[in-house]
Design a protein around this motif. Structure first.
Motif, PDB file in Angstrom:
ATOM      1  N   ILE A 105      35.769   7.103  46.384  1.00  6.65           N
ATOM      2  CA  ILE A 105      35.240   6.673  47.678  1.00  6.65           C
ATOM      3  C   ILE A 105      34.092   7.572  48.113  1.00  6.65           C
ATOM      4  O   ILE A 105      33.051   7.098  48.595  1.00  6.65           O
ATOM      5  N   ALA A 106      34.246   8.894  47.923  1.00  7.22           N
ATOM      6  CA  ALA A 106      33.187   9.837  48.292  1.00  7.22           C
ATOM      7  C   ALA A 106      31.939   9.589  47.458  1.00  7.22           C
ATOM      8  O   ALA A 106      30.815   9.675  47.972  1.00  7.22           O
ATOM      9  N   LYS A 107      32.120   9.253  46.199  1.00  4.27           N
ATOM     10  CA  LYS A 107      30.975   8.983  45.334  1.00  4.27           C
ATOM     11  C   LYS A 107      30.217   7.752  45.824  1.00  4.27           C
ATOM     12  O   LYS A 107      28.985   7.740  45.864  1.00  4.27           O
ATOM     13  N   GLU A 108      30.966   6.716  46.216  1.00  7.67           N
ATOM     14  CA  GLU A 108      30.332   5.485  46.683  1.00  7.67           C
ATOM     15  C   GLU A 108      29.650   5.686  48.031  1.00  7.67           C
ATOM     16  O   GLU A 108      28.518   5.243  48.246  1.00  7.67           O
ATOM     17  N   GLU A 109      30.311   6.351  48.969  1.00  7.30           N
ATOM     18  CA  GLU A 109      29.771   6.491  50.311  1.00  7.30           C
ATOM     19  C   GLU A 109      28.682   7.553  50.408  1.00  7.30           C
ATOM     20  O   GLU A 109      27.706   7.393  51.131  1.00  7.30           O
ATOM     21  N   LEU A 110      28.862   8.667  49.701  1.00  8.52           N
ATOM     22  CA  LEU A 110      27.889   9.757  49.799  1.00  8.52           C
ATOM     23  C   LEU A 110      26.840   9.705  48.696  1.00  8.52           C
ATOM     24  O   LEU A 110      25.902  10.497  48.705  1.00  8.52           O
ATOM     25  N   ASP A 111      27.042   8.819  47.768  1.00  9.38           N
ATOM     26  CA  ASP A 111      26.139   8.666  46.627  1.00  9.38           C
ATOM     27  C   ASP A 111      25.948  10.007  45.918  1.00  9.38           C
ATOM     28  O   ASP A 111      24.838  10.410  45.587  1.00  9.38           O
ATOM     29  N   SER A 112      27.090  10.706  45.742  1.00  8.27           N
ATOM     30  CA  SER A 112      27.064  12.004  45.090  1.00  8.27           C
ATOM     31  C   SER A 112      28.253  12.095  44.136  1.00  8.27           C
ATOM     32  O   SER A 112      29.360  11.690  44.470  1.00  8.27           O
ATOM     33  N   ASP A 113      27.998  12.648  42.940  1.00 11.46           N
ATOM     34  CA  ASP A 113      29.071  12.797  41.960  1.00 11.46           C
ATOM     35  C   ASP A 113      29.790  14.111  42.223  1.00 11.46           C
ATOM     36  O   ASP A 113      29.227  15.193  42.067  1.00 11.46           O
ATOM     37  N   ILE A 114      31.040  14.009  42.641  1.00  7.60           N
ATOM     38  CA  ILE A 114      31.817  15.199  42.963  1.00  7.60           C
ATOM     39  C   ILE A 114      32.450  15.797  41.709  1.00  7.60           C
ATOM     40  O   ILE A 114      32.583  17.013  41.579  1.00  7.60           O
ATOM     41  N   LYS A 115      32.817  14.943  40.765  1.00  6.84           N
ATOM     42  CA  LYS A 115      33.435  15.429  39.531  1.00  6.84           C
ATOM     43  C   LYS A 115      32.419  16.223  38.724  1.00  6.84           C
ATOM     44  O   LYS A 115      31.228  15.967  38.755  1.00  6.84           O
ATOM     45  N   LYS A 116      32.912  17.160  37.975  1.00 12.61           N
ATOM     46  CA  LYS A 116      32.054  17.968  37.124  1.00 12.61           C
ATOM     47  C   LYS A 116      31.536  17.102  35.992  1.00 12.61           C
ATOM     48  O   LYS A 116      32.280  16.363  35.365  1.00 12.61           O
ATOM     49  N   ASN A 117      30.264  17.176  35.752  1.00  4.46           N
ATOM     50  CA  ASN A 117      29.676  16.410  34.657  1.00  4.46           C
ATOM     51  C   ASN A 117      29.848  17.194  33.365  1.00  4.46           C
ATOM     52  O   ASN A 117      29.241  18.244  33.178  1.00  4.46           O
TER      53      ASN A 117
END
Length: 132
Positions: A105-117
């Motif tokens: 949800i955070a990725k969709e709303e904030l348009d930021s990847d929280i998980k480590k790449n």
């Protein structure tokens, strides 16, 4: 009057096959010594004598301790512990699923990847700057 009347002792003779069957039942743990005594009408001393004679595991001079009740109790305690651990694992899995959904949800709303790449190359560090 009755003279020279003696009471005869009743003595039973058991076959070796019967004795071995009783010992096998005892060793399997299906039946306790007391249950065998009541079931077959044979005194406990005789049953234990047969156990010492025919069992390869029990030697004369060693004490046979039947712990059926305590082993059942221990088994129930272990089963309860397994159920408790399964519940704990289930709770942890629910928490993991919840956190993964929050990350989505955070990725969709904030348009930021929280998980480590994991696919990004490792940083080489910062370059030295020259002093002027």
């Amino acid at each position: 009057m009755k003279a020279n009347v003696r009471e005869l002792r009743k003595q039973r003779k058991y076959s070796e096959e019967f004795k071995r069957k009783i010992v096998a039942d005892f060793e399997s743990g299906r039946v306790s010594g007391l249950q065998l005594e009541k079931l077959h009408g044979v005194r406990g001393q005789i049953i234990y004598r047969w156990i010492y004679k025919f069992s390869p595991f029990n030697q004369q001079g060693t004490r046979i301790v039947e712990m059926k009740d305590s082993s059942n109790k221990k088994m129930k305690e272990l089963e309860a512990r397994v159920k408790e651990l399964e519940r704990a694992v289930g709770r942890k899995q629910i928490k993991i699923d919840y956190l993964e959904k929050m990350i989505e949800i955070a990725k969709e709303e904030l348009d930021s990847d929280i998980k480590k790449n994991f696919g990004t190359p490792q940083s080489t560090g910062s370059k030295k700057t020259n002093k002027k």
